[in-house]
Enzyme design. Structure first.
Site, PDB file in Angstrom:
ATOM      1  N   HIS A 261      -4.752  11.876   2.277  1.00 44.56           N
ATOM      2  CA  HIS A 261      -3.557  10.495   1.695  1.00 44.56           C
ATOM      3  C   HIS A 261      -4.423  10.181   0.682  1.00 44.56           C
ATOM      4  O   HIS A 261      -4.601  10.900  -0.395  1.00 44.56           O
ATOM      5  CB  HIS A 261      -3.138   9.395   2.844  1.00 44.56           C
ATOM      6  CG  HIS A 261      -2.195   8.098   2.568  1.00 44.56           C
ATOM      7  ND1 HIS A 261      -1.637   8.499   1.483  1.00 44.56           N
ATOM      8  CD2 HIS A 261      -2.291   7.158   3.143  1.00 44.56           C
ATOM      9  CE1 HIS A 261      -1.165   7.433   2.107  1.00 44.56           C
ATOM     10  NE2 HIS A 261      -0.964   6.698   2.889  1.00 44.56           N
ATOM     11  N   HIS A 301       3.724  17.547  -0.865  1.00 43.75           N
ATOM     12  CA  HIS A 301       4.144  15.720  -0.526  1.00 43.75           C
ATOM     13  C   HIS A 301       5.539  16.302   1.229  1.00 43.75           C
ATOM     14  O   HIS A 301       6.219  17.012   0.666  1.00 43.75           O
ATOM     15  CB  HIS A 301       5.137  15.571  -1.432  1.00 43.75           C
ATOM     16  CG  HIS A 301       4.564  13.580  -1.845  1.00 43.75           C
ATOM     17  ND1 HIS A 301       5.452  13.400  -0.956  1.00 43.75           N
ATOM     18  CD2 HIS A 301       3.663  13.045  -1.540  1.00 43.75           C
ATOM     19  CE1 HIS A 301       5.917  12.205  -0.834  1.00 43.75           C
ATOM     20  NE2 HIS A 301       4.150  12.109  -1.502  1.00 43.75           N
ATOM     21  N   ASP A 357      -2.089  12.865  -7.087  1.00 40.87           N
ATOM     22  CA  ASP A 357      -3.679  13.013  -6.865  1.00 40.87           C
ATOM     23  C   ASP A 357      -4.198  14.325  -7.539  1.00 40.87           C
ATOM     24  O   ASP A 357      -5.219  14.185  -7.922  1.00 40.87           O
ATOM     25  CB  ASP A 357      -3.577  13.200  -5.378  1.00 40.87           C
ATOM     26  CG  ASP A 357      -3.714  11.840  -5.019  1.00 40.87           C
ATOM     27  OD1 ASP A 357      -4.308  10.700  -4.966  1.00 40.87           O
ATOM     28  OD2 ASP A 357      -3.423  11.611  -3.552  1.00 40.87           O
TER      29      ASP A 357
END
Ligand code: CMC
Length: 422
Positions: A261, A301, A357
């Site tokens: 996460h 994702h 990210d």
């Protein structure tokens, strides 16, 4: 074509027809069919656990909107505090409302001296800042006994202000403790992002570069909400027990800490550092594909199966930041990884694309943040999203305490065996 679905229990021939609205049908249909029948849905892959009017996400089309506003427009034109107001109140503030909101948040930036002197000073010298932040959020709640009054609108609003305002202070405090640096008090003359950067970096005289202040604010906007992700789900599950918002936010932050996460940006930089050079990229990707190595962190994702719109904005923000700070040497390895992965059938067939990210860590590193602070940077703005969902949950008449069922696969009943007979 009727907008209904009919479920038939072949064991009994009983059938139930229910409406499909926005591609969702009520699980109560299953209950109606047979109250002892359950849906097995690990990781809630096919479950809508709530109705929500906060964030819209279309993973196939790469769309992200807060309260209807496209993330691209907000990142271009808005500020984090305005976005926080939008998430919490449903509408953009007018000038007077925004002014008041900024003043209210700014009034709450300080934390009780005991938080730092007695609580944070008790951590081990090398404590991870995210571990410190998680515990600090929970500890903060112990300073506000009124936080338990979640049915009182005034108390709820106060805790929301406190949490949003104090997160940067807690975050910077955790960093300064790890670095052995004296704590810098909030400067309420500065903007939200500039105050945070000042608390992080001020040693002697320090002036925030307005380009970096803006980049920080854009990163805060991009991370402010992302509908029912793991952390927000934790917020809602804990909030559903009517726990105070500090306890619920601490659990949301704990969920965010995990490498799948919010911890992924930290993992990306560690991965890029380990790869070390562009020549090593093909071998690294072969290991990923064979399952021998790690996953390609910052890729893939649960919802985005085309591209992550936040990643596109972040790539552009990275360029703005590198203009001030100089280019992060890991960027070339990241670009090469992206190029090779995006033309490789393994990643194409699984619809794996760079996520938020993949590049955010490189920006954070260029801004001078140690890797261990990356998830903390994610948690600061996500607080607005957590609280917006918490508020929505409390107002939702359909909600009760979260309590999923299980599919029991253990042994059947058996008699206790005394120690002497084992
Ligand atoms: N590298 C290599 N293979 C991958 C990756 C990856 N990053 N992500 C998924 N796969 C493969 C996976 O092995 C599986 O292959 P197969 O079908 O052959 O078994 C297939 O793709 C589907 O993967 P999954 O694990 O079922 O997908 P998921 O929806 O459960 O996982 C994810 C989503 C984000 C956890 C995953 O893509 C991942 O681990 N990515 C790396 C960690 C990361 O970057 N996380 C940040 C997410 S964005 C920020 C946030 O929301 O917190």
């Amino acid at each position: 074509m009727p907008d209904t679905i009919t479920i038939i229990d072949d064991r009994t021939g009983k059938q139930v027809t229910v409406p499909i609205t926005d591609n969702v049908f009520p699980a109560s249909a299953v209950r109606e069919l047979d109250p002892s029948l359950f849906i097995y849905d690990p990781a809630f892959m096919q479950t809508a656990a709530c109705q929500s009017a906060i964030t819209y996400l279309d993973g196939e089309a790469g769309i992200l909107r807060y309260r209807g506003y496209p993330i691209e427009q907000l990142a271009e034109q808005s500020t984090y505090l305005e976005v926080a107001y939008l998430l919490l109140n449903g509408e953009l503030p007018n000038a007077t409302q925004l002014d008041q909101w900024k003043q209210d948040v700014t009034k709450h930036t300080f934390i009780h001296e005991n938080m730092r002197k007695r609580f944070v000073d008790g951590f081990h010298y090398d404590a991870h800042p995210m571990g410190m932040l998680v515990s600090s959020i929970a500890a903060l709640g112990t300073f506000y006994n009124d936080a338990k009054h979640i049915d009182d609108r005034g108390s709820r609003d106060k805790q929301i202000l406190r949490l949003i305002a104090k997160m940067p202070t807690l975050a910077a405090m955790c960093y300064r403790f790890s670095a052995g640096l004296p704590f810098v008090y909030p400067d309420n003359n500065l903007s939200f992002p500039a105050n945070f950067l000042n608390m992080m970096w001020k040693i002697g005289s320090y002036e925030v570069d307005p380009r970096l202040e803006r980049a920080m604010d854009v990163l805060f906007i991009l991370h402010a909400d992302h509908e029912q992700n793991c952390g927000t789900t934790a917020m809602r599950v804990v909030g559903s027990s009517q726990a105070d918002p500090y306890s619920a936010a601490a659990s949301a932050a704990s969920a965010l800490y995990g490498p799948l996460h919010g911890g992924a940006n930290e993992a990306v930089v560690r991965m890029l550092t380990e790869i070390g050079s562009m020549d090593e990229v093909p071998a690294f990707l072969n290991d990923v594909k064979s399952g021998k190595g790690h996953r390609l962190m910052g890729f893939g994702h649960r919802v985005y199966k085309n591209f992550d719109p936040r990643a596109t904005i972040i790539k552009k923000t990275a360029e703005d930041v590198f203009e001030v700070t100089g280019r992060n040497p890991l960027l070339d390895i990241a670009l090469k990884l992206e190029e090779v992965a995006l033309s490789d059938d393994y990643f194409i067939s699984r619809k794996l694309y760079p996520n938020v990210d993949f590049y955010s860590g490189l920006i954070y590193q260029a801004l001078g943040f140690p890797v261990a602070m990356f998830t903390v940077l994610f948690a600061i703005p996500r607080t607005a999203g957590w609280l917006a969902h918490w508020q929505e949950l409390l107002a939702d008449k359909d909600q009760k305490i979260s309590r999923p069922r299980q599919w029991y696969t253990g042994t059947g009943v058996r008699d206790y065996v005394p120690m002497t007979s084992r």
